[in-house]
Design a protein around this motif. Sequence first.
Motif, PDB file in Angstrom:
ATOM      1  N   GLN A  31       6.131 -12.252  -1.742  1.00  0.00           N
ATOM      2  CA  GLN A  31       6.404 -11.850  -0.134  1.00  0.00           C
ATOM      3  C   GLN A  31       5.042 -11.664   0.279  1.00  0.00           C
ATOM      4  OE1 GLN A  31       8.098  -7.651  -0.663  1.00  0.00           O
ATOM      5  NE2 GLN A  31       9.535  -8.692  -1.780  1.00  0.00           N
ATOM      6  N   ARG A  32       3.840 -11.978  -0.004  1.00  0.00           N
ATOM      7  CA  ARG A  32       2.424 -10.967   0.338  1.00  0.00           C
ATOM      8  C   ARG A  32       2.610 -12.856   0.750  1.00  0.00           C
ATOM      9  NH1 ARG A  32      -2.720  -8.723  -2.880  1.00  0.00           N
ATOM     10  NH2 ARG A  32      -1.672 -10.483  -4.736  1.00  0.00           N
ATOM     11  N   ALA A  33       2.265 -13.859   0.209  1.00  0.00           N
ATOM     12  CA  ALA A  33       2.115 -15.707   0.581  1.00  0.00           C
ATOM     13  C   ALA A  33       2.819 -15.871   1.491  1.00  0.00           C
ATOM     14  CB  ALA A  33       2.696 -16.555  -1.370  1.00  0.00           C
ATOM     15  N   THR A  34       4.206 -15.475   1.795  1.00  0.00           N
ATOM     16  CA  THR A  34       4.999 -15.592   2.599  1.00  0.00           C
ATOM     17  C   THR A  34       4.583 -15.031   3.944  1.00  0.00           C
ATOM     18  OG1 THR A  34       6.733 -14.710   2.028  1.00  0.00           O
ATOM     19  CG2 THR A  34       6.952 -16.915   1.477  1.00  0.00           C
ATOM     20  N   GLY A  35       4.069 -14.037   3.509  1.00  0.00           N
ATOM     21  CA  GLY A  35       3.825 -13.051   4.957  1.00  0.00           C
ATOM     22  C   GLY A  35       4.842 -12.036   5.134  1.00  0.00           C
ATOM     23  N   GLN A  36       6.043 -11.318   4.309  1.00  0.00           N
ATOM     24  CA  GLN A  36       6.798 -10.999   4.129  1.00  0.00           C
ATOM     25  C   GLN A  36       6.469  -9.786   3.773  1.00  0.00           C
ATOM     26  OE1 GLN A  36       9.835 -13.099   2.605  1.00  0.00           O
ATOM     27  NE2 GLN A  36      10.525 -14.475   4.420  1.00  0.00           N
ATOM     28  N   LEU A  37       5.783  -9.733   2.952  1.00  0.00           N
ATOM     29  CA  LEU A  37       5.449  -8.142   2.939  1.00  0.00           C
ATOM     30  C   LEU A  37       4.757  -6.603   3.152  1.00  0.00           C
ATOM     31  CD1 LEU A  37       4.952  -5.912  -0.160  1.00  0.00           C
ATOM     32  CD2 LEU A  37       2.344  -7.453   0.354  1.00  0.00           C
ATOM     33  N   GLU A  38       5.517  -5.891   3.635  1.00  0.00           N
ATOM     34  CA  GLU A  38       5.193  -4.689   4.088  1.00  0.00           C
ATOM     35  C   GLU A  38       4.769  -3.815   3.630  1.00  0.00           C
ATOM     36  OE1 GLU A  38       8.426  -2.961   5.715  1.00  0.00           O
ATOM     37  OE2 GLU A  38       9.606  -5.348   6.843  1.00  0.00           O
ATOM     38  N   ASN A  39       4.695  -3.800   2.351  1.00  0.00           N
ATOM     39  CA  ASN A  39       3.486  -2.539   1.938  1.00  0.00           C
ATOM     40  C   ASN A  39       3.212  -2.744   1.144  1.00  0.00           C
ATOM     41  OD1 ASN A  39       2.893   0.023   0.534  1.00  0.00           O
ATOM     42  ND2 ASN A  39       5.160   0.832  -0.204  1.00  0.00           N
ATOM     43  N   THR A  40       1.656  -3.205   1.578  1.00  0.00           N
ATOM     44  CA  THR A  40       0.880  -3.766   0.822  1.00  0.00           C
ATOM     45  C   THR A  40       0.094  -2.638  -0.578  1.00  0.00           C
ATOM     46  OG1 THR A  40      -0.638  -2.797   2.447  1.00  0.00           O
ATOM     47  CG2 THR A  40      -0.032  -5.237   2.111  1.00  0.00           C
ATOM     48  N   ALA A  41      -0.280  -1.832  -0.653  1.00  0.00           N
ATOM     49  CA  ALA A  41      -0.308  -0.440  -1.341  1.00  0.00           C
ATOM     50  C   ALA A  41       0.405  -0.909  -2.256  1.00  0.00           C
ATOM     51  CB  ALA A  41       0.013   1.072  -0.572  1.00  0.00           C
ATOM     52  N   ARG A  42       2.067  -1.019  -2.099  1.00  0.00           N
ATOM     53  CA  ARG A  42       2.968  -0.977  -3.831  1.00  0.00           C
ATOM     54  C   ARG A  42       2.128  -2.304  -3.816  1.00  0.00           C
ATOM     55  NH1 ARG A  42       5.779   1.534  -7.315  1.00  0.00           N
ATOM     56  NH2 ARG A  42       7.494   0.310  -8.320  1.00  0.00           N
ATOM     57  N   VAL A  43       1.096  -3.084  -3.987  1.00  0.00           N
ATOM     58  CA  VAL A  43       0.695  -4.495  -5.041  1.00  0.00           C
ATOM     59  C   VAL A  43       0.307  -3.321  -5.907  1.00  0.00           C
ATOM     60  CG1 VAL A  43      -0.884  -6.367  -5.381  1.00  0.00           C
ATOM     61  CG2 VAL A  43       1.319  -6.411  -3.135  1.00  0.00           C
ATOM     62  N   ARG A  44      -0.649  -2.661  -5.299  1.00  0.00           N
ATOM     63  CA  ARG A  44      -1.946  -2.037  -6.244  1.00  0.00           C
ATOM     64  C   ARG A  44      -1.644  -1.018  -7.351  1.00  0.00           C
ATOM     65  NH1 ARG A  44      -6.525   1.218  -3.652  1.00  0.00           N
ATOM     66  NH2 ARG A  44      -7.439   2.542  -5.807  1.00  0.00           N
ATOM     67  N   GLN A  45      -0.037  -0.176  -6.763  1.00  0.00           N
ATOM     68  CA  GLN A  45       0.654   0.460  -7.395  1.00  0.00           C
ATOM     69  C   GLN A  45       0.902  -0.211  -8.908  1.00  0.00           C
ATOM     70  OE1 GLN A  45       3.145   2.886  -5.290  1.00  0.00           O
ATOM     71  NE2 GLN A  45       3.669   4.225  -6.966  1.00  0.00           N
ATOM     72  N   VAL A  46       1.935  -1.449  -8.684  1.00  0.00           N
ATOM     73  CA  VAL A  46       2.053  -1.793  -9.730  1.00  0.00           C
ATOM     74  C   VAL A  46       1.411  -2.253 -10.395  1.00  0.00           C
ATOM     75  CG1 VAL A  46       3.951  -4.060 -10.056  1.00  0.00           C
ATOM     76  CG2 VAL A  46       4.221  -2.640  -7.904  1.00  0.00           C
ATOM     77  N   ARG A  47       0.218  -2.860  -9.895  1.00  0.00           N
ATOM     78  CA  ARG A  47      -0.944  -3.676 -11.207  1.00  0.00           C
ATOM     79  C   ARG A  47      -1.001  -2.170 -11.480  1.00  0.00           C
ATOM     80  NH1 ARG A  47      -4.450  -5.410  -7.492  1.00  0.00           N
ATOM     81  NH2 ARG A  47      -5.417  -4.109  -8.238  1.00  0.00           N
ATOM     82  N   ARG A  48      -1.582  -1.401 -11.220  1.00  0.00           N
ATOM     83  CA  ARG A  48      -2.071  -0.070 -12.224  1.00  0.00           C
ATOM     84  C   ARG A  48      -0.971   0.742 -12.978  1.00  0.00           C
ATOM     85  NH1 ARG A  48      -6.191   3.660  -8.391  1.00  0.00           N
ATOM     86  NH2 ARG A  48      -8.026   2.549  -8.150  1.00  0.00           N
ATOM     87  N   ASP A  49       0.167   0.292 -12.578  1.00  0.00           N
ATOM     88  CA  ASP A  49       1.111   1.184 -13.612  1.00  0.00           C
ATOM     89  C   ASP A  49       1.477  -0.018 -14.735  1.00  0.00           C
ATOM     90  OD1 ASP A  49       1.554   3.220 -12.438  1.00  0.00           O
ATOM     91  OD2 ASP A  49       3.275   2.636 -11.340  1.00  0.00           O
ATOM     92  N   ILE A  50       0.898  -1.266 -14.659  1.00  0.00           N
ATOM     93  CA  ILE A  50       1.835  -2.133 -15.965  1.00  0.00           C
ATOM     94  C   ILE A  50       0.366  -1.940 -16.493  1.00  0.00           C
ATOM     95  CG2 ILE A  50       0.715  -4.845 -16.188  1.00  0.00           C
ATOM     96  CD1 ILE A  50       2.733  -5.289 -14.050  1.00  0.00           C
ATOM     97  N   ALA A  51      -0.795  -1.735 -15.881  1.00  0.00           N
ATOM     98  CA  ALA A  51      -2.119  -1.628 -17.068  1.00  0.00           C
ATOM     99  C   ALA A  51      -2.187  -0.237 -17.679  1.00  0.00           C
ATOM    100  CB  ALA A  51      -3.272  -1.038 -15.406  1.00  0.00           C
ATOM    101  N   ARG A  52      -1.689   1.053 -16.779  1.00  0.00           N
ATOM    102  CA  ARG A  52      -0.816   1.995 -17.712  1.00  0.00           C
ATOM    103  C   ARG A  52      -0.225   1.813 -19.089  1.00  0.00           C
ATOM    104  NH1 ARG A  52       0.118   4.985 -13.375  1.00  0.00           N
ATOM    105  NH2 ARG A  52      -2.078   5.358 -13.199  1.00  0.00           N
ATOM    106  N   ILE A  53       0.893   1.084 -18.020  1.00  0.00           N
ATOM    107  CA  ILE A  53       1.611   0.907 -20.065  1.00  0.00           C
ATOM    108  C   ILE A  53       1.014  -0.132 -20.913  1.00  0.00           C
ATOM    109  CG2 ILE A  53       4.202  -0.370 -20.329  1.00  0.00           C
ATOM    110  CD1 ILE A  53       5.124   0.950 -17.422  1.00  0.00           C
ATOM    111  N   LYS A  54       0.884  -0.890 -20.122  1.00  0.00           N
ATOM    112  CA  LYS A  54       0.317  -1.750 -21.333  1.00  0.00           C
ATOM    113  C   LYS A  54      -1.022  -0.399 -22.161  1.00  0.00           C
ATOM    114  CE  LYS A  54       0.343  -5.793 -20.021  1.00  0.00           C
ATOM    115  NZ  LYS A  54      -1.137  -7.698 -19.127  1.00  0.00           N
ATOM    116  N   THR A  55      -1.804   0.076 -22.123  1.00  0.00           N
ATOM    117  CA  THR A  55      -2.721   0.850 -22.610  1.00  0.00           C
ATOM    118  C   THR A  55      -1.910   2.062 -23.488  1.00  0.00           C
ATOM    119  OG1 THR A  55      -4.669   0.699 -20.767  1.00  0.00           O
ATOM    120  CG2 THR A  55      -5.203   2.343 -22.514  1.00  0.00           C
ATOM    121  N   ILE A  56      -1.245   2.243 -23.049  1.00  0.00           N
ATOM    122  CA  ILE A  56      -0.444   3.279 -24.094  1.00  0.00           C
ATOM    123  C   ILE A  56       0.155   3.309 -24.945  1.00  0.00           C
ATOM    124  CG2 ILE A  56       1.309   4.936 -23.844  1.00  0.00           C
ATOM    125  CD1 ILE A  56       0.532   6.228 -20.778  1.00  0.00           C
TER     126      ILE A  56
END
Length: 66
Positions: A31-56
């Motif tokens: 979505q970001r590559a095609t310019g359709q991404l509206e909520n850019t903060a969601r990218v950061r949130q998902v990345r952090r959730d992935i890291a959190r799950i991997k750590t735990i």
Amino acid sequence: MKAKDVRLQTADQLDTELANLKKEQFNLRFQRATGQLENTARVRQVRRDIARIKTIAAQKRGADQS
């Protein structure tokens, strides 16, 4: 997603949640590559959730082996 909530989940639930987040991350990248991404903060949130799950998940695996 809070760390407290993640710690309550089983290893199988963590694996499922991780797979879902990876799919979402993939879709957000497109979505970001095609310019359709509206909520850019969601990218950061998902990345952090992935890291959190991997750590735990790693902590749980380490605790099981001890």
